[in-house]
Design an enzyme around this catalytic site. Structure first.
Site, PDB file in Angstrom:
ATOM      1  N   ARG A   1      44.344  69.582  76.052  1.00  0.00           N
ATOM      2  CA  ARG A   1      43.839  69.685  76.848  1.00  0.00           C
ATOM      3  C   ARG A   1      44.516  69.847  77.371  1.00  0.00           C
ATOM      4  NH1 ARG A   1      38.783  67.365  74.979  1.00  0.00           N
ATOM      5  NH2 ARG A   1      37.318  68.473  74.136  1.00  0.00           N
TER       6      ARG A   1
ATOM      7  N   ASP B   1      42.411  70.810  69.430  1.00  0.00           N
ATOM      8  CA  ASP B   1      40.388  71.101  70.043  1.00  0.00           C
ATOM      9  C   ASP B   1      40.125  72.552  70.571  1.00  0.00           C
ATOM     10  OD1 ASP B   1      38.125  70.681  71.424  1.00  0.00           O
ATOM     11  OD2 ASP B   1      39.172  68.470  71.399  1.00  0.00           O
TER      12      ASP B   1
ATOM     13  N   HIS C   1      34.668  71.247  67.883  1.00  0.00           N
ATOM     14  CA  HIS C   1      35.426  71.471  68.313  1.00  0.00           C
ATOM     15  C   HIS C   1      36.831  72.698  67.439  1.00  0.00           C
ATOM     16  CE1 HIS C   1      34.549  69.177  71.181  1.00  0.00           C
ATOM     17  NE2 HIS C   1      34.136  67.979  71.667  1.00  0.00           N
TER      18      HIS C   1
ATOM     19  N   ASP D   1      33.006  64.903  65.601  1.00  0.00           N
ATOM     20  CA  ASP D   1      31.933  64.466  67.353  1.00  0.00           C
ATOM     21  C   ASP D   1      31.745  65.858  67.862  1.00  0.00           C
ATOM     22  OD1 ASP D   1      34.374  64.938  67.951  1.00  0.00           O
ATOM     23  OD2 ASP D   1      33.497  64.786  70.052  1.00  0.00           O
ATOM     24  N   GLU D   2      30.412  66.258  68.629  1.00  0.00           N
ATOM     25  CA  GLU D   2      29.953  67.726  68.949  1.00  0.00           C
ATOM     26  C   GLU D   2      30.371  68.784  68.052  1.00  0.00           C
ATOM     27  OE1 GLU D   2      31.024  65.935  73.727  1.00  0.00           O
ATOM     28  OE2 GLU D   2      32.361  66.238  71.980  1.00  0.00           O
TER      29      GLU D   2
ATOM     30  N   TRP E   1      31.918  55.635  70.024  1.00  0.00           N
ATOM     31  CA  TRP E   1      32.315  56.464  71.243  1.00  0.00           C
ATOM     32  C   TRP E   1      30.805  56.275  72.420  1.00  0.00           C
ATOM     33  CZ3 TRP E   1      31.803  60.961  74.088  1.00  0.00           C
ATOM     34  CH2 TRP E   1      30.976  62.395  73.192  1.00  0.00           C
TER      35      TRP E   1
ATOM     36  N   TYR F   1      36.328  54.252  77.784  1.00  0.00           N
ATOM     37  CA  TYR F   1      36.421  55.854  78.660  1.00  0.00           C
ATOM     38  C   TYR F   1      38.004  55.699  79.273  1.00  0.00           C
ATOM     39  CZ  TYR F   1      34.844  58.627  74.640  1.00  0.00           C
ATOM     40  OH  TYR F   1      34.729  59.216  73.281  1.00  0.00           O
ATOM     41  N   PHE F   2      39.210  55.789  79.607  1.00  0.00           N
ATOM     42  CA  PHE F   2      39.449  55.830  80.295  1.00  0.00           C
ATOM     43  C   PHE F   2      39.861  56.914  81.365  1.00  0.00           C
ATOM     44  CE2 PHE F   2      42.678  51.821  78.857  1.00  0.00           C
ATOM     45  CZ  PHE F   2      41.627  50.943  78.721  1.00  0.00           C
ATOM     46  N   ASP F   3      39.219  58.381  80.831  1.00  0.00           N
ATOM     47  CA  ASP F   3      39.226  59.262  81.998  1.00  0.00           C
ATOM     48  C   ASP F   3      38.508  59.580  83.090  1.00  0.00           C
ATOM     49  OD1 ASP F   3      36.976  59.392  79.999  1.00  0.00           O
ATOM     50  OD2 ASP F   3      37.389  61.617  79.592  1.00  0.00           O
TER      51      ASP F   3
ATOM     52  N   TRP G   1      41.224  61.299  77.296  1.00  0.00           N
ATOM     53  CA  TRP G   1      41.087  62.846  77.794  1.00  0.00           C
ATOM     54  C   TRP G   1      41.659  63.104  78.209  1.00  0.00           C
ATOM     55  CZ3 TRP G   1      38.815  64.235  73.052  1.00  0.00           C
ATOM     56  CH2 TRP G   1      38.896  63.086  72.018  1.00  0.00           C
ATOM     57  N   THR G   2      41.953  64.480  78.587  1.00  0.00           N
ATOM     58  CA  THR G   2      43.123  64.797  79.322  1.00  0.00           C
ATOM     59  C   THR G   2      42.272  66.263  79.976  1.00  0.00           C
ATOM     60  OG1 THR G   2      44.444  65.988  77.987  1.00  0.00           O
ATOM     61  CG2 THR G   2      45.068  64.087  78.544  1.00  0.00           C
TER      62      THR G   2
HETATM   63  C1  ACM Z   1      34.201  62.591  72.440  1.00  0.00           C
HETATM   64  O1  ACM Z   1      34.466  61.432  73.659  1.00  0.00           O
HETATM   65  N1  ACM Z   1      33.282  63.588  72.130  1.00  0.00           N
HETATM   66  C2  ACM Z   1      34.416  61.886  71.067  1.00  0.00           C
END
Ligand code: ACM
Ligand code: ZN
Length: 535
Positions: A171, A200, A270, A334-335, A401, A426-428, A477-478
């Site tokens: 990101r 990603d 992703h 994921d996702e 997660w 999640y440190f974001d 996540w950034t």
């Molecule tokens: C994630 O936060 N999508 C692993």
């Protein structure tokens, strides 16, 4: 941990310490060691000019070099590294395999500093503990007068084998020096795993020789959305990637500090940046472009197409060579929406030919096939908890997660698990409720107290199932984090709280004491010039 040696040595330290020099200094170590015995007296660094190595091992030599390079500029004289069991006024490093991996005994008396590790990593962690006994100004690495180190006997080992920090460089992209600084943060807090999220939708960040377009095209986006998908864009091209030489350099830097880097190559979702470079690997054939906003996208790798697997296997071949010491490759998982697969003739054929029930089983087919390939390379996969969908691959480790449920289910099925439930890890997320006065964050609220009161082992697991929880990890996540300063702000001091949860024994955890110790640790943060959250 070999207790007999520790107990045998203990009276010696009582006896030999210099009482006059005792300054009754408070001992403050994060993460809290298993056993810590303060002894009166102190060691003065004035005469320290030799580091003895009890065993002549290349691995220990590296650790001794760390020690030498950390002391020399501060003490202002040369320090020799020699083989031997120690001499008055000096420091000795040694290995006793009976202590166990990553364990160490650190003893300081008035004429010797001794660090005995179960392995070289243990000695290295012992040195990190020692640093917290030194004046914070030591961290500046500039000449100081000789100083006293309080006499102490510490017996220590980690609670969990997996103590991870993740960083998303897709990101936003972070330069090699920034990644090394991030690794330094891991060292300070005794984390041993760096989970590097390298691919990603918004950027492919690792050079793959066989597929140059991955970085020529996939590493750059035309512009970036402003804020949280506001609909407005900054009109500035953005990107960057690590060459294979840079990757090797960072891997060596981490390894030298006993940190394993686990690379993450996202599949099947992703993956827009990869599809922008090689559109034939998507169900529709494209064209695709590298994402310029955040979220989850319908275009993912097509598992109906054999070329997709050929491509990913070739990518994995290069990844395995670049990360030879990681036992794991993280394959994301994921996702990944099923929208395109439901419409794609190749995907429908795959479902039919493989006797799969639906697209969920197609996701499982995808992951299992890659897991088998990665196994053939001598490594195993980690995937986000969506890899449970449609059946888990043999020997897959699950990274839980979306809460803890995925991890609990996997542990009950006999799979290894790494816990990183988003509400805690999640440190974001915001670390203050006063979000108006915080930099833009994902949302949520996770402060040190919440992290500190979390147990990586859910209460509904029996002992056998609990043994499957290898440890935990914080994820960064950034989307809203553009530079190292902001990274530091998001992880400090939350990393300190998580370090005690993952390293220290549960009976040693005390939040009030932690908060007091944190005031001391922030002096070290200040000395290093870190930008940490003060709320
Ligand atoms: C994630 O936060 N999508 C692993
Ligand atoms: Zn398809």
């Amino acid at each position: 941990m070999k207790k007999t040696l520790f107990l045998l040595l203990l009276p010696l330290f009582f006896f030999s310490c210099n009482h006059k020099a005792d300054k009754e200094q408070e001992i403050s170590i994060i993460p809290q060691p298993v056993n810590l015995k303060k002894i009166s007296g102190s060691f003065n660094t004035d005469s320290l000019n030799v580091i003895f190595m009890g065993v002549d091992q290349a691995a220990l030599f590296n650790v001794a070099m760390h020690c030498k390079t950390m002391f020399e500029p501060v003490l202002g004289h040369k320090i020799e590294i020699v083989k031997g069991t120690g001499k008055s006024g000096q420091m000795v490093l040694d290995i006793d395999p009976d202590l166990g991996s990553e364990a160490y005994l650190l003893t300081v008396n008035n004429n010797l500093i001794s660090i005995i590790g179960g392995d070289a990593a243990g000695v290295f962690w012992g040195i990190q503990t020692l640093k917290q006994l030194l004046p914070p100004d030591f961290e500046k690495g500039i000449r100081m007068d000789a100083f006293d180190i309080p006499c102490i006997a510490i017996e220590d080992e980690p609670r969990f084998v997996y103590r991870g920090m993740h960083l998303d460089v897709c990101r936003h992209f972070f330069a090699v020096e920034d990644v090394k600084s991030y690794i330094d943060l891991l060292v300070l807090h005794k984390f041993n795993i760096f989970h590097w999220h390298l691919t990603d939708d918004q950027g492919w960040r690792i050079e793959i020789k066989k597929y140059p377009l991955l970085t020529e095209i996939g590493a750059y986006r035309d512009e970036t959305v402003i804020g949280r998908n506001s609909g407005e864009y900054d009109s500035k091209p953005y990107g960057g990637y690590y060459t294979q030489e840079e990757i090797k350099d960072i891997v060596a830097y981490a390894e030298d500090r006993f940190i394993t880097i686990i690379p993450e190559i996202e599949m099947p979702g992703h993956s827009l940046a990869a599809l922008a470079a090689y559109p034939e690997l998507g169900c529709t054939g494209g064209p695709y472009s590298v994402a310029t906003k955040w979220g989850v996208f319908d275009d993912v790798f097509c598992p109906g197409n054999e070329e997709t697997f050929e491509f990913l296997e070739n990518v994995i071949d290069e990844i395995c060579l670049l990360f030879p010491n990681s036992p794991y490759i993280h394959i994301g998982g994921d996702e990944s929406p099923k929208t395109r697969w439901l419409q794609c003739e190749k995907c429908k054929n795959r479902i039919e030919n493989e006797g799969l029930a639906d697209t969920h089983e197609l996701q499982s087919y995808f992951i299992k096939r890659m897991a088998d390939y990665i196994k053939s390379k001598g490594k195993s996969i980690i995937g986000w908890d969506e890899i449970l969908e449609g059946g888990l691959a043999n020997n897959a480790t699950v990274m839980s997660w979306r809460g803890e449920e995925g991890g609990i289910a996997a542990a009950k099925m006999g799979h290894d698990v790494i816990m990183c439930p988003n509400e805690v890890c999640y440190f974001d997320h915001y670390q203050s409720k006063d979000t108006e006065n915080e930099p833009l964050a994902f949302g949520g609220f996770t402060d040190c107290e919440k992290i500190y009161s979390w147990s990586p082992i859910p209460s509904d697991l029996n002992e056998n199932q609990a043994s499957r929880i290898l440890g935990g990890q914080a994820n960064l996540w950034t989307e809203y984090i553009l530079d190292l300063d902001h990274i530091e702000y998001m992880v400090l001091p939350r990393m300190a709280a998580l370090s005690e949860v993952l390293w220290s024994q549960p009976d040693k955890l005390n939040y009030d004491i932690f908060v007091k110790k944190l005031q001391n640790l922030t002096k070290y943060y200040d000395a290093r010039g870190y930008n940490y959250a003060k709320n």
